[in-house]
Design a protein around this motif. Structure first.
Motif, mmCIF file in Angstrom:
data_model
loop_
_atom_site.group_PDB
_atom_site.id
_atom_site.type_symbol
_atom_site.label_atom_id
_atom_site.label_comp_id
_atom_site.label_asym_id
_atom_site.label_seq_id
_atom_site.Cartn_x
_atom_site.Cartn_y
_atom_site.Cartn_z
ATOM 1 N N LEU A 295 -13.587 4.621 12.644
ATOM 2 C CA LEU A 295 -12.739 3.646 12.379
ATOM 3 C C LEU A 295 -10.804 4.634 12.471
ATOM 4 O O LEU A 295 -11.359 5.470 10.716
ATOM 5 N N SER A 296 -9.828 3.960 12.876
ATOM 6 C CA SER A 296 -8.789 4.969 12.614
ATOM 7 C C SER A 296 -7.772 3.649 12.512
ATOM 8 O O SER A 296 -7.153 2.609 12.877
ATOM 9 N N CYS A 297 -6.183 4.057 10.910
ATOM 10 C CA CYS A 297 -6.210 2.941 10.961
ATOM 11 C C CYS A 297 -3.970 3.627 10.473
ATOM 12 O O CYS A 297 -4.270 5.059 10.133
ATOM 13 N N ALA A 298 -3.090 3.551 11.491
ATOM 14 C CA ALA A 298 -2.018 3.884 11.892
ATOM 15 C C ALA A 298 -0.618 3.219 10.930
ATOM 16 O O ALA A 298 -0.663 1.704 11.817
ATOM 17 N N ALA A 299 -0.007 3.432 9.767
ATOM 18 C CA ALA A 299 0.896 2.538 9.618
ATOM 19 C C ALA A 299 2.008 3.157 9.700
ATOM 20 O O ALA A 299 2.457 4.107 10.352
ATOM 21 N N SER A 300 3.061 2.496 10.451
ATOM 22 C CA SER A 300 4.365 2.688 10.965
ATOM 23 C C SER A 300 5.589 1.231 10.633
ATOM 24 O O SER A 300 5.282 0.445 9.688
ATOM 25 N N GLY A 301 7.298 2.187 10.485
ATOM 26 C CA GLY A 301 8.493 0.968 9.825
ATOM 27 C C GLY A 301 8.586 1.527 8.679
ATOM 28 O O GLY A 301 8.605 2.711 8.639
ATOM 29 N N SER A 302 9.029 0.664 7.790
ATOM 30 C CA SER A 302 9.907 1.323 6.625
ATOM 31 C C SER A 302 9.179 1.377 5.508
ATOM 32 O O SER A 302 9.163 1.054 4.707
ATOM 33 N N VAL A 303 8.125 2.713 5.782
ATOM 34 C CA VAL A 303 7.306 3.435 4.636
ATOM 35 C C VAL A 303 7.876 4.648 3.921
ATOM 36 O O VAL A 303 8.130 5.214 4.661
ATOM 37 N N PHE A 304 8.132 4.008 2.961
ATOM 38 C CA PHE A 304 8.603 5.074 1.970
ATOM 39 C C PHE A 304 7.458 6.228 1.249
ATOM 40 O O PHE A 304 6.768 7.452 1.336
ATOM 41 N N SER A 305 6.437 5.502 1.097
ATOM 42 C CA SER A 305 4.920 5.847 0.239
ATOM 43 C C SER A 305 3.612 4.791 0.425
ATOM 44 O O SER A 305 3.669 4.023 0.138
ATOM 45 N N ILE A 306 2.757 5.296 0.517
ATOM 46 C CA ILE A 306 1.954 4.338 0.738
ATOM 47 C C ILE A 306 0.868 4.786 -0.855
ATOM 48 O O ILE A 306 0.581 5.906 -0.344
ATOM 49 N N ASN A 307 0.040 3.857 -1.782
ATOM 50 C CA ASN A 307 0.223 4.587 -2.386
ATOM 51 C C ASN A 307 -1.484 4.302 -2.619
ATOM 52 O O ASN A 307 -1.719 5.199 -3.074
ATOM 53 N N ALA A 308 -1.697 3.289 -1.602
ATOM 54 C CA ALA A 308 -3.474 3.675 -1.287
ATOM 55 C C ALA A 308 -3.806 2.844 -0.248
ATOM 56 O O ALA A 308 -3.123 2.578 0.351
ATOM 57 N N MET A 309 -4.306 2.769 0.241
ATOM 58 C CA MET A 309 -5.403 3.055 1.757
ATOM 59 C C MET A 309 -6.215 2.572 1.594
ATOM 60 O O MET A 309 -7.593 3.069 0.802
ATOM 61 N N GLY A 310 -7.083 1.597 2.035
ATOM 62 C CA GLY A 310 -8.245 1.021 2.109
ATOM 63 C C GLY A 310 -8.634 0.276 3.680
ATOM 64 O O GLY A 310 -8.002 0.147 4.685
ATOM 65 N N TRP A 311 -10.452 0.305 3.406
ATOM 66 C CA TRP A 311 -10.837 -0.474 4.190
ATOM 67 C C TRP A 311 -11.393 -1.907 4.081
ATOM 68 O O TRP A 311 -12.190 -1.557 2.755
#
Length: 122
Positions: free
Chosen positions: A20-36
């Motif tokens: 699985l893949s997940c891509a973030a887009s938009g007004s992202v300054f930073s992503i502190n944590a990513m999860g499933w």
């Protein structure tokens, strides 16, 4: 706004693999944590795997040694490699992110992907 777009999923036989893949887009300054997370019919949504911006990971006990979470910070994308899939892994999988929208605030916004069906069956 921030959008999370998932890809991957599908039907696989027991013992098979999916990514699985997940891509973030938009007004992202930073992503502190990513999860499933995943949710099977009639069950609550549960955390499957999580990775912080420092690379620390944690996994739900039943997937340890079979699933691997990874991230590509440059692409704001993260992955869930699922090996040795079993019928009990069948669920809708959702990606999740704790996002900072600005350097001026430490407030973390929570975003979810649209969900991807994973079905493990012979």
């Amino acid at each position: 706004q921030v959008q999370l777009v998932e890809s991957g999923g599908g039907l696989v036989q027991p013992g098979g693999s999916l990514r699985l893949s997940c891509a973030a887009s938009g007004s992202v300054f930073s992503i502190n944590a990513m999860g499933w997370y995943r949710q099977a019919p009639g069950s609550p949504r549960e955390l499957v795997a999580r990775i912080t911006n420092r690379g620390s990971t944690n996994y739900e006990d039943s997937v340890k040694g079979r699933f691997t979470i990874s991230r590509d910070n440059a692409k704001n994308t993260w992955y869930l490699q699922m090996n040795g899939l079993q019928p009990e892994d069948t669920a809708v999988y959702y990606c999740n992110a704790l996002v900072l929208l600005s350097s001026l605030s430490s407030y973390e916004y929570t975003y979810w992907g649209q969900g991807a069906q994973v079905t493990v069956s012979s």
